[in-house]
Design a protein around this motif. Structure first.
Motif: not given
Length: 320
Positions: A147-161
């Motif tokens: 998770g610490d490598h992939i969670n930043g692909v999306r913001l909490k609201d689901g948008r792509l970072t």
């Protein structure tokens, strides 16, 4: 990995890798908070490339018997003490790397974005400090699916970072975590990790999600290499330009003062401890043989330096 492998794979640790919230629960306020670097970015030149270390934050956890799975806690503390490091806790930083190349801007791993504990989620600010916005990133390259490598692909609201970026993923890693039958048969402690992968990658259109095989050249001068063990399909990445070389090591080693110095020790997060140990030695020997500078996701910021042989293990020498 089959179910038997799961049961010996540090399952309890994998749960927090889903979204990071368990880090907060494991924290010990009396140990204080980790110091975060300011500025949290560092540039180096690599021939025609520029490599930028981008810190996403850090977390502090008590050092217990479980952290190094195959060594007594007294030995672990003694090794830390010999390097004038604390022995009652460990700080685990998170540093991604942006490669600015003629073929585009490649971000290697993402950190937590706004999905993690309060001392994480700094990557976007540090990217701005380096002169770039999320829209400037052309490619996001994932080393593995913790998770610490992939969670930043999306913001909490689901948008792509990184709204314009293609997302490059190791095909063996993707196949493992996206297997519905494997998820259904996994222990409860791993369900969160499987669900986090689906939150991040589910719904990505085929033109945005780009699987690659270990050994593939992702762009001129950027090659993926198998580094299995920490997870079933983790990859590291070598970057070469004008006779200079760099390797993004991902999680080949967690804390260098422990797992570079003693590569046969296994961190709790390694899913296949035996294979991870073999991979560490192979990768370290390659780095030394090819005279590569290295970057490690969990290395102390700026997370850049060199590895050399030292006794029966190795030593990480950070850049000044």
């Amino acid at each position: 990995m089959d179910r038997r492998s799961f049961l010996g794979a540090g399952i309890a640790a994998t749960g927090w890798l889903a979204l990071g919230s368990a880090w907060s629960q494991q924290g010990a306020p009396n140990l204080g908070a980790p110091a975060l670097p300011s500025p949290g970015m560092r540039r180096i030149r690599l021939g025609a490339f520029e490599i930028i270390a981008l810190n996403d934050g850090a977390l502090r956890r008590p050092l217990g018997e479980e952290f190094v799975r195959n060594a007594p806690l007294e030995q672990v503390k003694a090794l830390l003490a010999s390097q004038n490091l604390p022995t009652d806790y460990v700080d685990i930083p998170f540093t991604a790397f942006l490669a600015v190349t003629p073929a585009g801007k490649f971000l290697f791993d993402t950190g937590f974005a706004d999905n993690g504990p309060p001392t994480t989620g700094r990557l976007r600010d540090n990217l701005a400090a380096a002169g770039y916005q999320p829209e400037d990133v052309d490619h996001v390259v994932i080393s593995h699916y913790h998770g610490d490598h992939i969670n930043g692909v999306r913001l909490k609201d689901g948008r792509l970072t990184f709204p314009r970026a293609k997302i490059h993923v190791p095909a063996p890693e993707h196949a493992f975590w996206m297997d519905d039958a494997r998820m259904a048969g996994a222990p409860q402690a791993m369900q969160g990790a499987f669900q986090a992968v689906r939150r991040v990658f589910g719904g990505l259109p085929p033109d945005r999600l780009v699987p690659f095989q270990p050994g593939a050249e992702l762009a001129p001068g950027i090659r993926a290499e198998a580094a299995f063990g920490h997870t079933p399909g983790m990859c590291v990445f070598t970057l070469r330009s004008e006779g200079q070389g760099f390797m993004y090591m991902a999680d080949t080693a967690n804390i260098p003062s422990l797992f570079v110095r003693n590569p046969d020790w296994s961190v709790v997060f390694d899913m296949d401890a035996d294979l991870a140990r073999q991979t560490r030695r192979r990768i370290y020997d390659q780095i030394i043989r090819d005279k590569l500078m290295v970057g490690g996701f969990h290395f102390p910021f700026p997370a850049l330096g060199h590895i050399e042989a030292a006794g029966s293990g190795y030593r990480f020498n950070p850049v000044a």
